[in-house]
Design a protein around this motif. Sequence first.
Motif, short mmCIF file in Angstrom:
data_model
loop_
_atom_site.label_atom_id
_atom_site.label_comp_id
_atom_site.label_asym_id
_atom_site.label_seq_id
_atom_site.Cartn_x
_atom_site.Cartn_y
_atom_site.Cartn_z
N ILE A 5 9.81 8.24 -5.32
CA ILE A 5 10.47 6.94 -5.35
C ILE A 5 9.46 5.89 -4.93
O ILE A 5 8.91 5.94 -3.82
N LEU A 6 9.20 4.93 -5.80
CA LEU A 6 8.22 3.88 -5.54
C LEU A 6 8.91 2.73 -4.77
O LEU A 6 9.78 2.05 -5.30
N ALA A 7 8.50 2.55 -3.52
CA ALA A 7 9.16 1.57 -2.66
C ALA A 7 8.15 0.78 -1.82
O ALA A 7 8.40 0.45 -0.67
N ALA A 8 7.01 0.48 -2.43
CA ALA A 8 5.93 -0.20 -1.69
C ALA A 8 5.84 -1.69 -2.01
O ALA A 8 4.89 -2.34 -1.58
N GLY A 9 6.81 -2.22 -2.74
CA GLY A 9 6.79 -3.65 -3.05
C GLY A 9 7.20 -4.48 -1.85
O GLY A 9 7.77 -3.97 -0.87
N PRO A 33 13.54 -4.37 3.25
CA PRO A 33 12.92 -4.02 1.96
C PRO A 33 14.00 -3.75 0.92
O PRO A 33 15.08 -3.24 1.24
N LYS A 34 13.71 -4.09 -0.32
CA LYS A 34 14.72 -4.00 -1.39
C LYS A 34 15.39 -2.64 -1.50
O LYS A 34 16.61 -2.57 -1.68
N PRO A 35 14.66 -1.52 -1.43
CA PRO A 35 15.34 -0.23 -1.56
C PRO A 35 16.38 0.04 -0.48
O PRO A 35 17.28 0.86 -0.67
N LEU A 36 16.27 -0.63 0.66
CA LEU A 36 17.21 -0.40 1.76
C LEU A 36 18.32 -1.44 1.83
O LEU A 36 19.14 -1.43 2.75
N LEU A 37 18.36 -2.33 0.85
CA LEU A 37 19.44 -3.31 0.80
C LEU A 37 20.78 -2.61 0.59
O LEU A 37 20.87 -1.66 -0.18
N ASP A 59 13.15 19.86 -5.62
CA ASP A 59 12.93 20.54 -4.34
C ASP A 59 11.99 19.75 -3.42
O ASP A 59 11.44 20.29 -2.47
N GLY A 60 11.81 18.46 -3.72
CA GLY A 60 11.00 17.61 -2.86
C GLY A 60 11.17 16.16 -3.25
O GLY A 60 11.15 15.83 -4.44
N ILE A 61 11.40 15.29 -2.26
CA ILE A 61 11.58 13.86 -2.51
C ILE A 61 10.57 13.10 -1.66
O ILE A 61 10.58 13.21 -0.43
N PHE A 62 9.72 12.31 -2.31
CA PHE A 62 8.67 11.56 -1.62
C PHE A 62 8.87 10.06 -1.89
O PHE A 62 9.03 9.65 -3.04
N VAL A 63 8.83 9.27 -0.83
CA VAL A 63 9.00 7.82 -0.93
C VAL A 63 7.69 7.15 -0.53
O VAL A 63 7.19 7.38 0.57
N VAL A 64 7.16 6.31 -1.42
CA VAL A 64 5.92 5.58 -1.14
C VAL A 64 6.28 4.16 -0.71
O VAL A 64 6.92 3.43 -1.46
N THR A 65 5.91 3.79 0.50
CA THR A 65 6.15 2.43 0.98
C THR A 65 4.84 1.85 1.52
O THR A 65 3.77 2.44 1.33
N ASN A 66 4.93 0.69 2.16
CA ASN A 66 3.73 0.03 2.68
C ASN A 66 3.75 0.01 4.21
O ASN A 66 4.72 0.42 4.85
N ASP A 67 2.69 -0.47 4.78
CA ASP A 67 2.56 -0.46 6.23
C ASP A 67 3.54 -1.42 6.90
O ASP A 67 3.98 -1.18 8.04
N ILE A 86 5.43 8.21 2.73
CA ILE A 86 3.98 8.00 2.78
C ILE A 86 3.69 6.50 2.80
O ILE A 86 4.35 5.71 2.11
N ASN A 87 2.74 6.11 3.60
CA ASN A 87 2.34 4.71 3.80
C ASN A 87 1.11 4.42 2.94
O ASN A 87 0.09 5.10 3.06
N ASP A 88 1.21 3.39 2.09
CA ASP A 88 0.05 3.07 1.24
C ASP A 88 -1.00 2.24 1.96
O ASP A 88 -2.05 1.93 1.40
N GLY A 89 -0.72 1.84 3.22
CA GLY A 89 -1.71 1.16 4.04
C GLY A 89 -1.81 -0.33 3.86
O GLY A 89 -2.60 -0.98 4.56
N THR A 90 -1.04 -0.93 2.96
CA THR A 90 -1.13 -2.37 2.72
C THR A 90 -0.15 -3.12 3.62
O THR A 90 0.86 -2.57 4.06
N ARG A 91 -0.45 -4.43 3.85
CA ARG A 91 0.38 -5.23 4.76
C ARG A 91 0.97 -6.47 4.10
O ARG A 91 1.81 -7.14 4.70
N CYS A 92 0.54 -6.80 2.88
CA CYS A 92 1.06 -7.99 2.24
C CYS A 92 1.02 -7.82 0.72
O CYS A 92 0.38 -6.91 0.21
N ASN A 93 1.71 -8.72 0.02
CA ASN A 93 1.84 -8.61 -1.43
C ASN A 93 0.49 -8.67 -2.13
O ASN A 93 0.27 -8.01 -3.15
#
Length: 251
Positions: A5-9, A33-37, A59-67, A86-93
Motif C-alpha cells: 500500500i503506497l502511503a508516502a504522499g 495523512p490521507k490513508p488514515l482519514l 500473506d503479507g501487507i506492507f505500507v510505505v509511508t514517509n518520515d 516502512i519509512n521512505d526517509g523523506t520529510r516534505c513533498n
Amino acid sequence: MKAVILAAGYGTRLQRDLQNDPTGRFKSLIGIPKPLLPVGHSALISRWIAALENTACIDGIFVVTNDLYYQIFEQWAKQFTVVKIINDGTRCNEERLGAVACLQLAVDHFQIEDHLLVIGGDTLFKEDFSLSNFMDSFLQLQSKCEESNLVLSCLCKDKETTKYGILEVDEDLRVCAMKEKPSPDETTSRRANAPIEVKDAPGNFLSWLISRKPVYIHQISGRFDVGNLSSYIECDSYFHGKLKDVNNYLK
C-alpha cells in the motif's frame, strides 16, 4: 502474494483546503495523512486491511509511508498482526520519492520475490468492486501465462479523456497501448487509468510494462481518489449513507 500500500504522499492539496476551509468543520483532520482519514466509521486504509486479511492469497501487507507520518502509521498498525510499515526517509513533498520508487523500496527492503498487489493508500472503490473476484481473474490469467498482469480501469466520459491515462485494449481486454491524457478524437477508448504525474508516475511504469509483458484490465464502475477536500467529502458521504453492505465491502 504480497500487498504493498503506497502511503508516502503528503496530501498538500487536501491540507491546504483544510487550512482554508471557512466552515471549520474539518479542522480535526489537519495533519492526518490521507490513508488514515476517517471515511464513514473507519480509516480509509483500514478498509483495505479488512479485505486483505480476508483474502487467502495475501500473506503479507506492507505500507510505505514517509518520515513525517511514520510514527502515526506505526501506532495505527499495532492493531494488525500482518501489517508492516516502512519509512521512505523523506520529510516534505519536495523530497518525495514517487510511487514507483516507493514500490521498489518495499520490494528491496522486504526482499519480496512474490506476486504483488499494489494499492494506492488514498483510493477506494465503489461497492460493486470485489477483491476476491479480482484475484480470481488474476489467477485465471496466470494459469494461461505466468507473466500476465492485471490492472483496474473504469470508463470515463468523452470530455474526461484529457484527465487520465487511457488504455486501448483488444477483444481479450489485453492492453495494447496507453495514451497520456489524449483529446477525445485521439482515441476511441474510454478506459481510464490513473492520471500520470511527473514524479508519482505509476502510469509511466505501466507504459513500460505494456511493451514487455501481457497486461489486462479488470473493469470497475468507479473509484474515490481523495486528493482535495471536495473529493474527501464525496468519499466520506458515500460511506456514511450509500454503502449497503459494510461487512462485505471490498471483499
